[in-house]
Motif scaffolding. Structure first.
Motif, PDB file in Angstrom:
ATOM      1  N   MET A  34     -14.398  -7.827 -30.349  1.00 54.48           N
ATOM      2  CA  MET A  34     -15.555  -8.528 -30.876  1.00 54.48           C
ATOM      3  C   MET A  34     -16.129  -7.709 -32.039  1.00 54.48           C
ATOM      4  SD  MET A  34     -17.488 -10.095 -27.548  1.00 54.48           S
ATOM      5  CE  MET A  34     -17.908  -8.497 -26.869  1.00 54.48           C
ATOM      6  N   PRO A  35     -15.729  -8.010 -33.251  1.00 60.24           N
ATOM      7  CA  PRO A  35     -16.158  -7.214 -34.405  1.00 60.24           C
ATOM      8  C   PRO A  35     -17.585  -7.549 -34.810  1.00 60.24           C
ATOM      9  CG  PRO A  35     -14.791  -9.032 -35.141  1.00 60.24           C
ATOM     10  CD  PRO A  35     -14.841  -9.125 -33.644  1.00 60.24           C
ATOM     11  N   VAL A  36     -18.518  -7.332 -33.923  1.00 62.60           N
ATOM     12  CA  VAL A  36     -19.890  -7.744 -34.159  1.00 62.60           C
ATOM     13  C   VAL A  36     -20.510  -6.974 -35.314  1.00 62.60           C
ATOM     14  CG1 VAL A  36     -22.206  -7.789 -33.147  1.00 62.60           C
ATOM     15  CG2 VAL A  36     -20.244  -8.560 -31.809  1.00 62.60           C
TER      16      VAL A  36
ATOM     17  N   ALA B 158     -27.456  -8.533 -28.415  1.00 66.51           N
ATOM     18  CA  ALA B 158     -27.632  -9.956 -28.113  1.00 66.51           C
ATOM     19  C   ALA B 158     -26.337 -10.729 -28.329  1.00 66.51           C
ATOM     20  CB  ALA B 158     -28.741 -10.533 -28.990  1.00 66.51           C
ATOM     21  N   ILE B 159     -25.653 -10.451 -29.407  1.00 64.08           N
ATOM     22  CA  ILE B 159     -24.404 -11.166 -29.713  1.00 64.08           C
ATOM     23  C   ILE B 159     -23.295 -10.752 -28.758  1.00 64.08           C
ATOM     24  CG2 ILE B 159     -22.616 -11.468 -31.461  1.00 64.08           C
ATOM     25  CD1 ILE B 159     -24.885 -11.054 -33.551  1.00 64.08           C
ATOM     26  N   GLU B 160     -23.156  -9.462 -28.529  1.00 64.61           N
ATOM     27  CA  GLU B 160     -22.089  -8.988 -27.642  1.00 64.61           C
ATOM     28  C   GLU B 160     -22.263  -9.538 -26.230  1.00 64.61           C
ATOM     29  OE1 GLU B 160     -22.403  -4.801 -28.041  1.00 64.61           O
ATOM     30  OE2 GLU B 160     -21.347  -4.729 -29.971  1.00 64.61           O
ATOM     31  N   ARG B 161     -23.507  -9.559 -25.738  1.00 65.24           N
ATOM     32  CA  ARG B 161     -23.728 -10.044 -24.373  1.00 65.24           C
ATOM     33  C   ARG B 161     -23.408 -11.521 -24.271  1.00 65.24           C
ATOM     34  NH1 ARG B 161     -22.120  -8.954 -20.653  1.00 65.24           N
ATOM     35  NH2 ARG B 161     -22.906  -9.575 -18.617  1.00 65.24           N
ATOM     36  N   LEU B 162     -23.787 -12.299 -25.274  1.00 62.85           N
ATOM     37  CA  LEU B 162     -23.520 -13.736 -25.256  1.00 62.85           C
ATOM     38  C   LEU B 162     -22.026 -14.010 -25.285  1.00 62.85           C
ATOM     39  CD1 LEU B 162     -24.740 -16.623 -25.437  1.00 62.85           C
ATOM     40  CD2 LEU B 162     -24.556 -16.394 -27.924  1.00 62.85           C
TER      41      LEU B 162
ATOM     42  N   LEU C  29     -19.903 -15.775 -22.341  1.00 62.95           N
ATOM     43  CA  LEU C  29     -19.337 -17.091 -22.659  1.00 62.95           C
ATOM     44  C   LEU C  29     -18.209 -16.915 -23.681  1.00 62.95           C
ATOM     45  CD1 LEU C  29     -22.739 -18.975 -23.081  1.00 62.95           C
ATOM     46  CD2 LEU C  29     -21.299 -18.899 -21.030  1.00 62.95           C
ATOM     47  N   PRO C  30     -17.087 -16.309 -23.262  1.00 65.09           N
ATOM     48  CA  PRO C  30     -16.021 -15.960 -24.224  1.00 65.09           C
ATOM     49  C   PRO C  30     -15.328 -17.166 -24.839  1.00 65.09           C
ATOM     50  CG  PRO C  30     -15.287 -15.580 -21.967  1.00 65.09           C
ATOM     51  CD  PRO C  30     -16.755 -15.880 -21.883  1.00 65.09           C
ATOM     52  N   ASP C  31     -15.411 -18.335 -24.186  1.00 60.88           N
ATOM     53  CA  ASP C  31     -14.742 -19.532 -24.712  1.00 60.88           C
ATOM     54  C   ASP C  31     -15.706 -20.441 -25.464  1.00 60.88           C
ATOM     55  OD1 ASP C  31     -12.222 -18.825 -23.626  1.00 60.88           O
ATOM     56  OD2 ASP C  31     -12.883 -19.528 -21.652  1.00 60.88           O
ATOM     57  N   MET C  32     -16.847 -19.918 -25.852  1.00 63.17           N
ATOM     58  CA  MET C  32     -17.838 -20.700 -26.580  1.00 63.17           C
ATOM     59  C   MET C  32     -17.305 -21.126 -27.941  1.00 63.17           C
ATOM     60  SD  MET C  32     -21.751 -19.555 -27.366  1.00 63.17           S
ATOM     61  CE  MET C  32     -21.174 -18.016 -28.103  1.00 63.17           C
ATOM     62  N   GLU C  33     -17.654 -22.336 -28.372  1.00 65.94           N
ATOM     63  CA  GLU C  33     -17.265 -22.834 -29.686  1.00 65.94           C
ATOM     64  C   GLU C  33     -18.379 -23.697 -30.243  1.00 65.94           C
ATOM     65  OE1 GLU C  33     -13.704 -25.027 -28.987  1.00 65.94           O
ATOM     66  OE2 GLU C  33     -14.748 -26.757 -28.127  1.00 65.94           O
ATOM     67  N   LEU C  34     -18.364 -23.892 -31.551  1.00 64.91           N
ATOM     68  CA  LEU C  34     -19.363 -24.752 -32.169  1.00 64.91           C
ATOM     69  C   LEU C  34     -19.185 -26.177 -31.678  1.00 64.91           C
ATOM     70  CD1 LEU C  34     -19.328 -23.521 -35.892  1.00 64.91           C
ATOM     71  CD2 LEU C  34     -21.042 -23.041 -34.135  1.00 64.91           C
TER      72      LEU C  34
END
Length: 490
Positions: free
Chosen positions: A294-296, A382-386, A390-395
């Protein structure tokens, strides 16, 4: 000492002597000013900046809102020069000519972002150094590890509110709320005050009929918090501001806290949301998520270069008429720095942006943002935790259909609808009860040991059927109901 033209009598509004930025540059007057409040500008700001450069060079005449004119700097070197130049340019807007003569009133839509307030942002010289010193010293005492843990705990609370639905608007239900919960803790307020603070700030941001009452509620909340802290100091930013050697008055304390909240909520929301949009839509980033990486931090840097949360700000007022880059800037006429345009110009000339933090997103010079470190901690956690939960989240919609809020200052999405496999959410302990009592105030250590307890994520359940994203108003009502029930243990 530099000789400056003496201030003459102020001509009446509408008089030809009122030379706006375009006239000052020898242009065609206000008709040449580029509007920065239209949906077209919000949809393609970088295209507008490019046209500004082609037509006007590095300084362009702009219209911030109907009837409010300024000059916009789109060049990185020139923006950096002006931000650092305290001899020719003032941050204090009390010399703003249009507000002095009544052309721009305090009820103008852009006035809250540009008019004088007795805080560090709108001060110069010794006054600025004193107020900024209190803010910087207090923020430096925040333990980044404790901050990270509390962001994670707050993130879990918010994710639990929508994880079982399989869909969410990450603006109204996550990015706009999380900074407020964190500020509730940073300021040392009771955890139970969190939902009320969220509700109050949402009403203010909506600028609707309830905004005036919400403003009064916020002032009352801060006043009560200050009174509580004066009776008993603890390890929080409010107490550190009170105990600071600068000896701020109650009004000064209130103004600095309002500044911190304003600077740390909407811009923080935009930083989180813009980075999430990039991670979920750009193959350079989204392609790495499925591989476990996750290249946050890279995404945050990319956003800060090209879509900074405050795209056009850094307002300055010439102390006297002066020529800059071949343009005559008049005393008291606002000059804004386009962080977005300047950064983009520099980024296009650079072969490497990843890890390069020479952008102007945090401003520069004496008024460089003092909260860069905590802001990055809040956004990255915040971004890493989300993404971890929810690793399969998409728009939920194609990225090109996402809309941006109109306005001259911020680069802000109107909504960020997503979908994901629904999760079963366990009933956890109440949010308020899960945060330990503040530790005793320690004047020597300066370390806030909040010691919040992160909750564990829950296993995924079956994927929910696809649904239309609900309205922001409905999402906010349900979120506030969830937060209130959470801290009550219901």
């Amino acid at each position: 000492m530099t000789n400056r033209p003496a201030a003459g009598p102020v001509p009446p509004p509408g008089c030809p002597a009122h030379a706006g930025p375009a006239e000052a540059a020898g242009g065609t007057g206000h008709s040449a000013a580029v509007p920065m409040y239209s949906p077209e500008f919000a949809a393609d700001p970088h295209g507008t900046y490019a046209r500004m450069r082609a037509t006007h060079g590095p300084i362009a005449p702009v219209e911030l809102t109907p009837g409010v004119y300024a000059s916009l700097v789109t060049s990185y070197p020139l923006g950096l020069e002006i931000l650092r130049d305290t001899e020719r340019f003032a941050k204090d807007p009390r010399g703003w000519q249009a507000m002095q003569d009544g052309t721009v009133g305090p009820d103008n839509p852009v006035a809250p972002m540009m008019m004088y307030r007795p805080n560090a942002l709108f001060s110069d010289g010794e006054a600025h150094a004193r107020l900024r010193g209190a803010i910087t010293d207090s923020l430096d005492r925040v333990d980044p590890h404790a901050l990270s843990e509390y962001v994670e705990r707050s993130a879990e609370t918010l994710i639990d509110a929508f994880a079982s639905r399989g869909e969410a608007d990450l603006i109204t239900e996550y990015a706009s709320v999380l900074p407020l919960l964190v500020f509730n803790q940073l300021f040392g307020a009771r955890p139970a005050d969190g939902p009320k603070l969220v509700e109050t700030m949402m009403k203010l941001f909506d600028s609707g009929e309830e905004a005036a009452a919400a403003n009064d509620e916020l002032l009352h909340w801060i006043s009560g918090l200050l009174a509580d802290k004066r009776r008993k100091l603890s390890a929080d930013v409010t107490s550190w501001l009170i105990a600071h050697p600068s000896q701020l008055t109650d009004d000064e304390l209130m103004q600095q806290m309002i500044l911190l909240m304003a600077a740390g909520t909407d811009p923080q929301q935009n930083l989180i949301a813009n980075a999430l949009r990039l991670l979920l839509s750009d193959d350079r980033f989204a392609g790495e998520l499925s591989g476990g990486s996750m290249p946050v931090e890279d995404a945050l840097d990319e956003v800060l270069w090209n879509d900074p949360p405050m795209a056009n700000y850094g307002t300055r007022f010439p102390r006297y008429d002066c020529d800059v880059a071949g343009v005559r800037l008049r005393k008291g006429e606002p000059v804004l720095i386009s962080y977005a345009a300047a950064n983009h110009e520099a980024a296009m000339a650079s072969e490497r942006r990843s890890g390069n933090r020479a952008h102007l997103a945090w401003s520069a010079g004496a008024h460089r943002c003092p909260a860069e470190r905590p802001a990055r901690v809040i956004a990255s956690v915040a971004i890493e935790r989300l993404l971890d939960r929810l690793p399969d989240m998409e728009l939920a919609v194609p990225v090109e259909r996402l809309t941006w809020r109109t306005g001259p200052f911020a680069r802000a999405l109107a909504a960020l609808p997503v979908r994901f496999p629904a999760q079963a959410v366990a009933v956890n302990e109440p949010f308020a009860a899960s945060v330990s009592e503040p530790v005793r105030f320690d004047e020597t250590s300066g370390v806030s040991q909040w010691n919040p307890v992160p909750s564990s994520s829950t296993p995924p359940a079956a994927t929910s059927p696809e649904r239309q994203p609900e309205s922001p108003q409905a999402a906010r009502r349900r979120l506030l109901s969830f937060l209130t029930a959470w801290w009550r243990g219901q």
